[in-house]
Write a protein that holds these residues in place. Structure first.
Motif, PDB file in Angstrom:
ATOM      1  N   ALA A 348       0.850  -1.205   0.000  1.00 25.80           N
ATOM      2  CA  ALA A 348       0.000   0.000   0.000  1.00 25.80           C
ATOM      3  C   ALA A 348       0.886   1.256   0.000  1.00 25.80           C
ATOM      4  O   ALA A 348       0.594   2.237  -0.699  1.00 25.80           O
ATOM      5  CB  ALA A 348      -0.914  -0.009   1.225  1.00 25.80           C
ATOM      6  N   ILE A 349       1.967   1.191   0.772  1.00 28.56           N
ATOM      7  CA  ILE A 349       2.870   2.351   0.820  1.00 28.56           C
ATOM      8  C   ILE A 349       3.552   2.538  -0.536  1.00 28.56           C
ATOM      9  O   ILE A 349       3.676   3.660  -1.044  1.00 28.56           O
ATOM     10  CB  ILE A 349       3.910   2.170   1.954  1.00 28.56           C
ATOM     11  N   ALA A 350       3.964   1.418  -1.134  1.00 31.66           N
ATOM     12  CA  ALA A 350       4.636   1.495  -2.444  1.00 31.66           C
ATOM     13  C   ALA A 350       3.693   2.077  -3.497  1.00 31.66           C
ATOM     14  O   ALA A 350       4.115   2.850  -4.363  1.00 31.66           O
ATOM     15  CB  ALA A 350       5.134   0.116  -2.862  1.00 31.66           C
ATOM     16  N   ASP A 351       2.400   1.721  -3.413  1.00 34.38           N
ATOM     17  CA  ASP A 351       1.416   2.267  -4.374  1.00 34.38           C
ATOM     18  C   ASP A 351       1.357   3.789  -4.272  1.00 34.38           C
ATOM     19  O   ASP A 351       1.378   4.491  -5.273  1.00 34.38           O
ATOM     20  CB  ASP A 351       0.003   1.737  -4.069  1.00 34.38           C
ATOM     21  N   LYS A 352       1.269   4.269  -3.031  1.00 34.97           N
ATOM     22  CA  LYS A 352       1.187   5.725  -2.821  1.00 34.97           C
ATOM     23  C   LYS A 352       2.470   6.383  -3.322  1.00 34.97           C
ATOM     24  O   LYS A 352       2.432   7.428  -3.955  1.00 34.97           O
ATOM     25  CB  LYS A 352       1.045   6.035  -1.334  1.00 34.97           C
ATOM     26  N   LEU A 353       3.586   5.748  -2.988  1.00 32.39           N
ATOM     27  CA  LEU A 353       4.888   6.298  -3.381  1.00 32.39           C
ATOM     28  C   LEU A 353       4.974   6.424  -4.895  1.00 32.39           C
ATOM     29  O   LEU A 353       5.369   7.453  -5.442  1.00 32.39           O
ATOM     30  CB  LEU A 353       5.990   5.375  -2.853  1.00 32.39           C
ATOM     31  N   TRP A 354       4.573   5.367  -5.577  1.00 31.99           N
ATOM     32  CA  TRP A 354       4.641   5.364  -7.042  1.00 31.99           C
ATOM     33  C   TRP A 354       3.699   6.430  -7.613  1.00 31.99           C
ATOM     34  O   TRP A 354       4.038   7.135  -8.557  1.00 31.99           O
ATOM     35  CB  TRP A 354       4.297   3.959  -7.559  1.00 31.99           C
ATOM     36  N   GLY A 355       2.542   6.560  -6.976  1.00 28.77           N
ATOM     37  CA  GLY A 355       1.594   7.595  -7.395  1.00 28.77           C
ATOM     38  C   GLY A 355       2.206   8.989  -7.232  1.00 28.77           C
ATOM     39  O   GLY A 355       2.145   9.816  -8.139  1.00 28.77           O
ATOM     40  N   ASN A 356       2.828   9.222  -6.093  1.00 31.37           N
ATOM     41  CA  ASN A 356       3.425  10.538  -5.841  1.00 31.37           C
ATOM     42  C   ASN A 356       4.585  10.812  -6.804  1.00 31.37           C
ATOM     43  O   ASN A 356       4.797  11.938  -7.235  1.00 31.37           O
ATOM     44  CB  ASN A 356       3.935  10.627  -4.402  1.00 31.37           C
ATOM     45  N   LEU A 357       5.308   9.751  -7.135  1.00 32.79           N
ATOM     46  CA  LEU A 357       6.435   9.901  -8.067  1.00 32.79           C
ATOM     47  C   LEU A 357       5.946  10.336  -9.434  1.00 32.79           C
ATOM     48  O   LEU A 357       6.609  11.076 -10.145  1.00 32.79           O
ATOM     49  CB  LEU A 357       7.124   8.541  -8.242  1.00 32.79           C
ATOM     50  N   ASN A 358       4.815   9.831  -9.791  1.00 30.72           N
ATOM     51  CA  ASN A 358       4.296  10.114 -11.122  1.00 30.72           C
ATOM     52  C   ASN A 358       3.255  11.226 -11.116  1.00 30.72           C
ATOM     53  O   ASN A 358       2.485  11.381 -12.047  1.00 30.72           O
ATOM     54  CB  ASN A 358       3.731   8.841 -11.742  1.00 30.72           C
TER      55      ASN A 358
END
Ligand code: ADP
Length: 372
Positions: A348-358
């Protein structure tokens, strides 16, 4: 015959840094020369970030000259904007805090994003988080690398259960090691654990630059960098010299750790690296017997702090035996129990991180870049 420092300085005195013929050793820009295991030579050249392009040929020439000495097996020469102990330092502009120059923008070919995982102090679970986050991004089908830049305490070999040395593929380019679908590089694969302990800031930067640039990372969606803990000059230089897309700060919930986390946020802001989010690690203790959660360090502090600092909050990771045991055994939980509750948290954290990155609107607030 083992190579000596004098041999190296003699070779470097044939390298000039300007039209007047000033030699590299005479320029005051050369760091201490370190010779590791008798045949591996390391040094750095102090430059202002604005001079980096002009000095790259000097760096290459210096490296070539030393590599040409009989008995030298490898050379690690890098440009650094951190001043060595003897260098007058091109950044020295008199007393008072000099403005932090903007970070260098040299991106890494083939690597889409470089993300730093940092903490204000050691022991908060930064490396464990970096490793499991990298695996969670991998589980999304992304191509992921993990670079262990924690030179003084490299833990990636242990976390991923890797040993042995990376293969040299061409010239001095290293092939990354691989585990659980991740490409990985760590100083721990290259030198004895004690050797790095004596390195000063510029040497650390040299080693990290080499692990970034002289490793055949190939095409990656994201390279996760496990940063050295803390917010001192070495970390600042690193944050500035690495083409980071953003940074993640790991903190435990205690107030003291939060003060350090705050320093981390400030440090990255100084060098205009966007904060992708704050993670609260060891948020609650999950009892291995009854499964009850208790907030032994307090709870929610990192979330509040993230709100106060107007940076996204990425999530909470509980303190569990499963995370500790799997990390310490080289079998990270996201890879070995991908459907378990811990893996779910990291994913879940990785999903948010990837979203914020993009640029997707994940987290509580959009990354805000403040140039001080
Ligand atoms: P750092 O990189 O900040 O120094 P580490 O990742 O090496 O910290 O973690 C320090 C210790 O804490 C390790 O033994 C690790 O297994 C343990 N640890 C880290 N995160 C957790 C967690 N969420 N639950 C249980 N143990 C953890």
């Amino acid at each position: 015959m083992a190579i000596t420092r004098d041999d190296v300085l003699k070779a470097l005195s044939t390298v000039t840094v300007d039209r007047d013929g000033t030699t590299l050793p005479g320029s005051g820009r050369l760091s201490q020369v370190v010779i590791d295991a008798g045949n591996r030579v390391m040094f750095s050249i102090s430059v202002d970030p604005s001079e980096a392009e002009r000095f790259e040929p000097v760096r290459r020439e210096a490296e070539g000259r030393v590599l040409g000495l009989p008995g030298v097996s490898s050379v690690l020469a890098s440009l650094t904007s951190e001043r060595g102990p003897n260098a007058p330092g091109p950044n020295a502009t008199g007393p008072g805090a000099a403005p932090v120059p903007p970070r260098q923008g040299n991106s890494l070919p083939g690597v889409r994003h470089i993300v730093a995982v940092a903490s204000g102090k050691g022991g908060v679970g930064k490396s464990t988080t970096a490793c499991n986050l990298a695996l969670a991004l991998r589980a999304q089908g992304l191509k992921v690398g993990l670079l262990d830049a924690d030179i003084y305490g490299p833990s990636v070999p242990k976390l991923l259960g890797l040993s042995g040395k990376p293969r040299v593929i061409e010239g001095r380019v290293l092939e990354p090691m691989e585990a659980y679908g991740l490409k990985a590089m760590s100083i721990g694969f290259l030198i004895e654990p004690e050797s790095a302990m004596i390195w000063r800031g510029p040497m650390v930067q040299s080693a990290i630059t080499q692990m970034l640039r002289d490793v055949a990372w190939g095409d990656l969606d994201v390279l996760v960098v496990d940063m050295p803990p803390g917010t001192g000059d070495a970390q600042l230089t690193m944050a500035q010299a690495t083409p980071l897309s953003g940074a993640v700060i790991v903190s435990t919930p205690q107030d003291l750790a939060l003060i350090d986390a705050r320093r981390g946020v400030t440090m990255f802001r100084k060098v205009s690296v966007p904060i992708l989010g704050v993670i609260e690690n060891m948020a609650t203790f999950i009892c291995p017997h009854c499964g009850t959660a208790s907030a032994i360090f307090g709870h929610g502090g990192a979330r509040q702090e993230a709100e106060r600092l107007e940076v996204p909050f990425l999530g909470e990771i509980p303190l569990t035996m499963a995370i500790r045991e799997t990390s310490d055994a080289g079998r990270p939980v996201v890879a070995t129990d991908p459907d378990g509750p811990q893996a779910k948290v990291y994913r879940a954290i990785a999903d948010k991180l990837w979203g914020n990155l993009n640029g997707a609107p994940a987290g509580r607030a959009a990354p805000k870049i403040v140039i001080e």
